[in-house]
Design an enzyme around this catalytic site. Structure first.
Site, short mmCIF file in Angstrom:
data_model
loop_
_atom_site.label_atom_id
_atom_site.label_comp_id
_atom_site.label_asym_id
_atom_site.label_seq_id
_atom_site.Cartn_x
_atom_site.Cartn_y
_atom_site.Cartn_z
N LYS A 1 0.80 -1.23 0.00
CA LYS A 1 0.00 0.00 0.00
C LYS A 1 0.84 1.28 0.00
CE LYS A 1 -4.17 -1.86 0.24
NZ LYS A 1 -5.20 -1.68 -0.82
N GLU B 1 -9.58 5.90 3.49
CA GLU B 1 -10.38 4.82 4.04
C GLU B 1 -9.47 3.61 4.23
OE1 GLU B 1 -9.35 3.08 0.54
OE2 GLU B 1 -10.09 5.15 0.71
N SER C 1 1.52 -9.92 -0.81
CA SER C 1 1.13 -8.51 -0.74
C SER C 1 1.34 -7.87 0.62
CB SER C 1 -0.34 -8.35 -1.14
OG SER C 1 -1.17 -9.15 -0.31
#
Length: 399
Positions: free
Chosen positions: A96, A118, A385
């Site tokens: 991210k 969010e 991930s």
């Protein structure tokens, strides 16, 4: 960011990937999206912006991340040689941060002074709080009340980094509802606020912009495979899909090569006949959070509640580019249950000493099905991930 090709030219000028995408937003947000589209287009052409972005990825995020040969996992499953793209080694523990770095630079370029975001599993929230701390900007993160309970570690991390975490208490109290609250905030404070969306969802230009900030994942795979195997392209790529950012990041540099098989694995929760988040498997076209894509809907066409043991996959929609890739057949989409994901956690932990995030565990469950059917000369790359620290409370409870 990758050079434009036939596939990467998507979306079109209106923000559509084939039949999916667009910008379905309140009128007050239209100028903000137009401003963002122009700013991002200019930034892509600006060598100074690119140098700053890639410099931070190198010196702050820790890129390039490793491409690790999973020797014992390969032996356990049989079939092709398995490599792990180690996004879990990024600063903050997941992919991210790639996107958060890019968007915070855009926000500063546009003169915005306040950041909102969010988050579901909390990793995007942590990444956003991290870059806001790095650049000294106000940060508000919206998070579903249920997710706050199951991801307390990440809530504490965001607060320590100086972010305000605001609970979303409506609906399912998960990612969908956190996104609703973030959009309400943005509408109210659009003049000084930049909304860092955490996945390839939302109105144009977000799906393409977030994708472009994550294509560094697939680009690095090409470089490392050339070094390790003497070829740039694997035979198979596997990644989990919720909104779809990590998957699109690793898939995209390979989409123009039809010989590379791309497989996305979404969450089927308690089973496809029960509570699940298998949007691409059982969803129908609909509009959610500003874009037309596949969407879980009830008999009346209302947004249905999603469920996954993974807070990051617990979302009833999916990025419009994934919807297009499903429609065209370029990417295969499978699903894995909560129980299969837990088996995936145990499998990678026991064979490679890597505890994966519950999101990644769904991809591992898909890998466990696919790998035994492949031949020893095939190369498989799974996108790891994120790491599982944030999920230990949930994992311990499930075990």
């Amino acid at each position: 960011m990758i050079e434009e090709t036939l596939t990467t030219a998507q979306p079109d000028a209106r923000g559509y990937f084939g039949d999916f995408g667009g910008a379905f937003v309140p009128e007050i947000l239209v100028p903000a999206l137009e401003e963002l589209t122009e700013a991002f287009s200019d930034a892509k052409k600006d060598p100074a912006f690119q140098a700053r972005y890639h410099g931070l990825l190198r010196d702050y995020v820790g890129r390039p991340t490793a491409l690790t040969f999973a020797e014992r996992l390969t032996e356990r499953l049989g079939g092709g040689r398995i490599y792990l793209k180690r996004e879990d080694l990024c600063h903050t523990g997941a992919h991210k941060i790639n996107n958060a770095i890019g968007q915070i630079l855009l926000a500063r370029r546009m003169g915005k002074t306040r950041i909102i975001a969010e988050t579901g599993a909390g990793q995007h929230g942590v990444a956003t709080a991290t870059v806001c701390a790095r650049f000294g900007m106000e940060c508000v993160v919206y998070m579903g009340a249920e997710d706050i309970e199951r991801q307390k570690l990440n809530v504490h991390r965001m607060q320590l980094l100086g972010a305000e975490v605001r609970p979303a208490t409506s609906g399912s109290q998960t990612l969908k509802d956190a996104t609703n609250e973030a959009i309400r905030d943005w509408v109210t404070n659009v003049r000084d606020t930049f909304y860092i969306i955490g996945s390839v969802v939302g109105p144009h230009p977000y799906p393409a912009m977030v994708r472009d900030f994550h294509t560094i994942i697939g680009e690095e795979v090409k470089v490392d495979l050339e070094d390790k195997e003497g070829r740039q392209d694997p035979d198979i790529l596997i990644a989990c899909v919720g909104g779809g950012s990590n998957a699109i990041g690793i898939f995209h540099p390979f989409l123009n090569n039809p010989d590379v098989r791309c497989i996305g694995v979404e969450a089927s929760g308690e089973g496809l006949d029960g509570r699940h988040a298998a949007t691409l498997t059982l969803g129908k076209p609909g509009i959610l959070h500003g874009a037309l894509s596949y969407l879980l809907q009830d008999a009346e066409g209302q947004v249905d509640l999603a469920h996954s043991i993974s807070a990051g996959l617990d979302y009833p929609g999916v990025g419009p580019e994934h919807a297009w890739l499903k429609q065209t057949g370029r990417v295969e989409y499978l699903s894995a249950t909560d129980d299969e994901a837990m088996e995936g956690v145990k499998l990678l932990s026991e064979t490679e000493g890597i505890i994966p995030a519950l999101e990644t565990a769904h991809a591992i469950a898909g890998l466990a099905r696919i790998a035994p059917e492949t031949s020893p000369d095939e190369l498989i790359v799974l996108n790891c991930s994120g790491r599982g620290d944030k999920d230990m409370q949930t994992i311990a409870g499930a075990l």
